[in-house]
Write a protein that holds these residues in place. Structure first.
Motif, PDB file in Angstrom:
ATOM      1  N   SER A   5       0.833  -1.205   0.000  1.00  0.00           N
ATOM      2  CA  SER A   5       0.000   0.000   0.000  1.00  0.00           C
ATOM      3  C   SER A   5       0.867   1.254   0.000  1.00  0.00           C
ATOM      4  CB  SER A   5      -0.977  -0.004   1.178  1.00  0.00           C
ATOM      5  OG  SER A   5      -0.273   0.022   2.392  1.00  0.00           O
ATOM      6  N   THR A   6       1.964   1.240   0.707  1.00  0.00           N
ATOM      7  CA  THR A   6       2.860   2.388   0.691  1.00  0.00           C
ATOM      8  C   THR A   6       3.450   2.589  -0.689  1.00  0.00           C
ATOM      9  OG1 THR A   6       3.368   2.060   3.017  1.00  0.00           O
ATOM     10  CG2 THR A   6       4.899   3.411   1.754  1.00  0.00           C
ATOM     11  N   HIS A   7       3.899   1.527  -1.322  1.00  0.00           N
ATOM     12  CA  HIS A   7       4.434   1.617  -2.686  1.00  0.00           C
ATOM     13  C   HIS A   7       3.353   2.124  -3.639  1.00  0.00           C
ATOM     14  CE1 HIS A   7       6.429   0.695  -6.417  1.00  0.00           C
ATOM     15  NE2 HIS A   7       5.554  -0.261  -6.712  1.00  0.00           N
ATOM     16  N   PHE A   8       2.138   1.615  -3.527  1.00  0.00           N
ATOM     17  CA  PHE A   8       1.047   2.050  -4.404  1.00  0.00           C
ATOM     18  C   PHE A   8       0.779   3.541  -4.229  1.00  0.00           C
ATOM     19  CE2 PHE A   8      -1.272  -2.352  -4.357  1.00  0.00           C
ATOM     20  CZ  PHE A   8      -0.174  -2.930  -4.970  1.00  0.00           C
ATOM     21  N   GLU A   9       0.732   3.999  -2.987  1.00  0.00           N
ATOM     22  CA  GLU A   9       0.495   5.417  -2.705  1.00  0.00           C
ATOM     23  C   GLU A   9       1.612   6.287  -3.267  1.00  0.00           C
ATOM     24  OE1 GLU A   9       0.125   5.450   1.539  1.00  0.00           O
ATOM     25  OE2 GLU A   9      -1.749   4.313   1.490  1.00  0.00           O
ATOM     26  N   LYS A  10       2.854   5.871  -3.067  1.00  0.00           N
ATOM     27  CA  LYS A  10       3.998   6.635  -3.571  1.00  0.00           C
ATOM     28  C   LYS A  10       4.000   6.684  -5.092  1.00  0.00           C
ATOM     29  CE  LYS A  10       7.277   5.739   0.189  1.00  0.00           C
ATOM     30  NZ  LYS A  10       8.615   5.169   0.456  1.00  0.00           N
ATOM     31  N   LEU A  11       3.742   5.551  -5.721  1.00  0.00           N
ATOM     32  CA  LEU A  11       3.730   5.480  -7.177  1.00  0.00           C
ATOM     33  C   LEU A  11       2.618   6.348  -7.764  1.00  0.00           C
ATOM     34  CD1 LEU A  11       5.192   4.068  -9.518  1.00  0.00           C
ATOM     35  CD2 LEU A  11       3.539   2.203  -9.295  1.00  0.00           C
ATOM     36  N   THR A  12       1.456   6.296  -7.150  1.00  0.00           N
ATOM     37  CA  THR A  12       0.332   7.115  -7.615  1.00  0.00           C
ATOM     38  C   THR A  12       0.647   8.592  -7.453  1.00  0.00           C
ATOM     39  OG1 THR A  12      -1.227   5.358  -7.086  1.00  0.00           O
ATOM     40  CG2 THR A  12      -2.134   7.571  -7.315  1.00  0.00           C
ATOM     41  N   ARG A  13       1.157   8.964  -6.294  1.00  0.00           N
ATOM     42  CA  ARG A  13       1.513  10.369  -6.052  1.00  0.00           C
ATOM     43  C   ARG A  13       2.546  10.848  -7.063  1.00  0.00           C
ATOM     44  NH1 ARG A  13       3.010  10.221  -0.767  1.00  0.00           N
ATOM     45  NH2 ARG A  13       5.121   9.659  -1.346  1.00  0.00           N
ATOM     46  N   CYS A  14       3.547  10.024  -7.325  1.00  0.00           N
ATOM     47  CA  CYS A  14       4.599  10.364  -8.280  1.00  0.00           C
ATOM     48  C   CYS A  14       4.017  10.583  -9.683  1.00  0.00           C
ATOM     49  CB  CYS A  14       5.629   9.230  -8.298  1.00  0.00           C
ATOM     50  SG  CYS A  14       7.006   9.481  -9.390  1.00  0.00           S
ATOM     51  N   CYS A  15       3.154   9.683 -10.115  1.00  0.00           N
ATOM     52  CA  CYS A  15       2.561   9.806 -11.443  1.00  0.00           C
ATOM     53  C   CYS A  15       1.647  11.023 -11.527  1.00  0.00           C
ATOM     54  CB  CYS A  15       1.805   8.538 -11.810  1.00  0.00           C
ATOM     55  SG  CYS A  15       1.408   8.440 -13.565  1.00  0.00           S
ATOM     56  N   MET A  16       0.971  11.353 -10.444  1.00  0.00           N
ATOM     57  CA  MET A  16       0.086  12.521 -10.444  1.00  0.00           C
ATOM     58  C   MET A  16       0.869  13.833 -10.430  1.00  0.00           C
ATOM     59  SD  MET A  16      -2.901  11.552 -10.982  1.00  0.00           S
ATOM     60  CE  MET A  16      -3.634  13.169 -10.748  1.00  0.00           C
ATOM     61  N   ARG A  17       2.160  13.790 -10.138  1.00  0.00           N
ATOM     62  CA  ARG A  17       2.998  14.987 -10.217  1.00  0.00           C
ATOM     63  C   ARG A  17       3.354  15.338 -11.660  1.00  0.00           C
ATOM     64  NH1 ARG A  17       6.343  16.037  -5.387  1.00  0.00           N
ATOM     65  NH2 ARG A  17       4.768  16.107  -3.754  1.00  0.00           N
ATOM     66  N   SER A 135      13.655  -0.088 -15.819  1.00  0.00           N
ATOM     67  CA  SER A 135      14.761   0.813 -16.153  1.00  0.00           C
ATOM     68  C   SER A 135      15.825   0.775 -15.058  1.00  0.00           C
ATOM     69  CB  SER A 135      14.236   2.241 -16.311  1.00  0.00           C
ATOM     70  OG  SER A 135      13.940   2.801 -15.033  1.00  0.00           O
ATOM     71  N   LYS A 136      16.816   1.615 -15.196  1.00  0.00           N
ATOM     72  CA  LYS A 136      17.840   1.785 -14.163  1.00  0.00           C
ATOM     73  C   LYS A 136      17.553   3.030 -13.316  1.00  0.00           C
ATOM     74  CE  LYS A 136      20.437  -1.601 -15.617  1.00  0.00           C
ATOM     75  NZ  LYS A 136      20.209  -2.888 -15.003  1.00  0.00           N
ATOM     76  N   ILE A 137      16.354   3.606 -13.480  1.00  0.00           N
ATOM     77  CA  ILE A 137      15.985   4.824 -12.757  1.00  0.00           C
ATOM     78  C   ILE A 137      15.334   4.435 -11.432  1.00  0.00           C
ATOM     79  CG2 ILE A 137      14.603   6.934 -12.807  1.00  0.00           C
ATOM     80  CD1 ILE A 137      14.595   6.565 -15.948  1.00  0.00           C
ATOM     81  N   PRO A 138      15.991   4.706 -10.315  1.00  0.00           N
ATOM     82  CA  PRO A 138      15.384   4.374  -9.020  1.00  0.00           C
ATOM     83  C   PRO A 138      14.101   5.185  -8.808  1.00  0.00           C
ATOM     84  CG  PRO A 138      17.726   4.861  -8.763  1.00  0.00           C
ATOM     85  CD  PRO A 138      17.334   5.275 -10.159  1.00  0.00           C
ATOM     86  N   LEU A 139      13.077   4.538  -8.303  1.00  0.00           N
ATOM     87  CA  LEU A 139      11.831   5.251  -8.007  1.00  0.00           C
ATOM     88  C   LEU A 139      12.091   6.405  -7.051  1.00  0.00           C
ATOM     89  CD1 LEU A 139       9.405   2.217  -7.705  1.00  0.00           C
ATOM     90  CD2 LEU A 139       9.280   4.048  -9.405  1.00  0.00           C
ATOM     91  N   THR A 140      13.033   6.229  -6.131  1.00  0.00           N
ATOM     92  CA  THR A 140      13.333   7.270  -5.147  1.00  0.00           C
ATOM     93  C   THR A 140      13.912   8.525  -5.795  1.00  0.00           C
ATOM     94  OG1 THR A 140      15.468   6.236  -4.710  1.00  0.00           O
ATOM     95  CG2 THR A 140      13.638   5.659  -3.236  1.00  0.00           C
ATOM     96  N   ASP A 141      14.374   8.443  -7.037  1.00  0.00           N
ATOM     97  CA  ASP A 141      14.883   9.616  -7.752  1.00  0.00           C
ATOM     98  C   ASP A 141      13.767  10.420  -8.443  1.00  0.00           C
ATOM     99  OD1 ASP A 141      17.439   8.966  -6.997  1.00  0.00           O
ATOM    100  OD2 ASP A 141      18.145   8.440  -9.016  1.00  0.00           O
ATOM    101  N   LEU A 142      12.566   9.885  -8.485  1.00  0.00           N
ATOM    102  CA  LEU A 142      11.462  10.552  -9.182  1.00  0.00           C
ATOM    103  C   LEU A 142      10.728  11.504  -8.260  1.00  0.00           C
ATOM    104  CD1 LEU A 142      10.027   7.540 -11.205  1.00  0.00           C
ATOM    105  CD2 LEU A 142      11.689   9.258 -11.947  1.00  0.00           C
ATOM    106  N   ASP A 143      10.352  12.646  -8.818  1.00  0.00           N
ATOM    107  CA  ASP A 143       9.633  13.681  -8.068  1.00  0.00           C
ATOM    108  C   ASP A 143       8.339  13.110  -7.478  1.00  0.00           C
ATOM    109  OD1 ASP A 143       8.928  16.229  -7.074  1.00  0.00           O
ATOM    110  OD2 ASP A 143       7.744  16.640  -8.877  1.00  0.00           O
ATOM    111  N   GLY A 144       8.199  13.203  -6.194  1.00  0.00           N
ATOM    112  CA  GLY A 144       6.974  12.805  -5.538  1.00  0.00           C
ATOM    113  C   GLY A 144       6.980  11.421  -4.940  1.00  0.00           C
ATOM    114  N   TYR A 145       7.919  10.552  -5.334  1.00  0.00           N
ATOM    115  CA  TYR A 145       7.862   9.189  -4.834  1.00  0.00           C
ATOM    116  C   TYR A 145       8.142   9.118  -3.327  1.00  0.00           C
ATOM    117  CZ  TYR A 145       8.145   4.162  -4.493  1.00  0.00           C
ATOM    118  OH  TYR A 145       7.916   2.865  -4.129  1.00  0.00           O
ATOM    119  N   ASP A 146       9.120   9.873  -2.862  1.00  0.00           N
ATOM    120  CA  ASP A 146       9.488   9.804  -1.448  1.00  0.00           C
ATOM    121  C   ASP A 146       9.014  10.971  -0.606  1.00  0.00           C
ATOM    122  OD1 ASP A 146      10.540   7.336  -0.966  1.00  0.00           O
ATOM    123  OD2 ASP A 146      12.618   7.927  -1.267  1.00  0.00           O
ATOM    124  N   ASP A 147       8.042  11.739  -1.107  1.00  0.00           N
ATOM    125  CA  ASP A 147       7.547  12.889  -0.330  1.00  0.00           C
ATOM    126  C   ASP A 147       6.748  12.446   0.871  1.00  0.00           C
ATOM    127  OD1 ASP A 147       8.739  14.437  -2.182  1.00  0.00           O
ATOM    128  OD2 ASP A 147       6.901  15.186  -3.084  1.00  0.00           O
TER     129      ASP A 147
END
Length: 147
Positions: A5-17, A135-147
């Motif tokens: 659920s935390t991953h889902f929330e972070k991923l959704t927030r990131c995509c909505m950014r 990809s080689k792009i860490p999710l933690t590098d994307l805007d909004g994933y770790d907010d």
């Protein structure tokens, strides 16, 4: 590995950014691991000259639903679309649309997801399938994933 659920929330927030998500006023819900729903409400500015919703919007919700379904299963790196094929089944006039994406096969680096696109009245308007790669792009590098 964190909770789903935390991953889902972070991923959704990131995509909505993403600007395209905000511009289209999308809603995104990861229903469960490997299944996501993406919607775009109707807006007259998204139509073509015969007043039908532009086919690019059907592609957009279908691909995003497949992408979100695939990335819901990958908790470390962002996935990227390799290809996406869509069959347009009927035009949409003065209705929003939504897509339900579901992963049909998941490997270590490749996911395949099917996505059906519906009008708000529930008519199937398009069917698509996408291939997504880790990809080689860490999710933690994307805007909004770790907010």
């Amino acid at each position: 590995m964190g909770s789903a659920s935390t991953h889902f929330e972070k991923l959704t927030r990131c995509c909505m950014r993403c600007r395209i998500s905000r511009f289209l006023n999308k809603t995104i819900v990861i229903e469960k691991a490997g299944v996501a729903r993406v919607a775009i409400p109707f807006h007259a500015d998204l139509t073509q000259n015969a007043d039908f919703l532009h086919a690019a919007m059907l592609f957009e919700v279908g691909d995003t639903a497949g992408f979100m379904a695939a990335n819901s299963l990958e908790e470390t790196y962002s996935v990227l679309t390799v290809d996406y094929h869509i069959n347009l089944l009927r035009p949409v006039r003065k209705e929003g649309i939504y897509a339900v994406g579901e992963v049909v096969t998941a490997g270590k680096t490749i996911f395949v997801a099917r996505s059906d696109v519906y009008s708000d009245s529930g008519k199937l308007v398009a069917a698509g399938q996408g291939t997504y790669t880790v990809s080689k792009i860490p999710l933690t590098d994307l805007d909004g994933y770790d907010d």
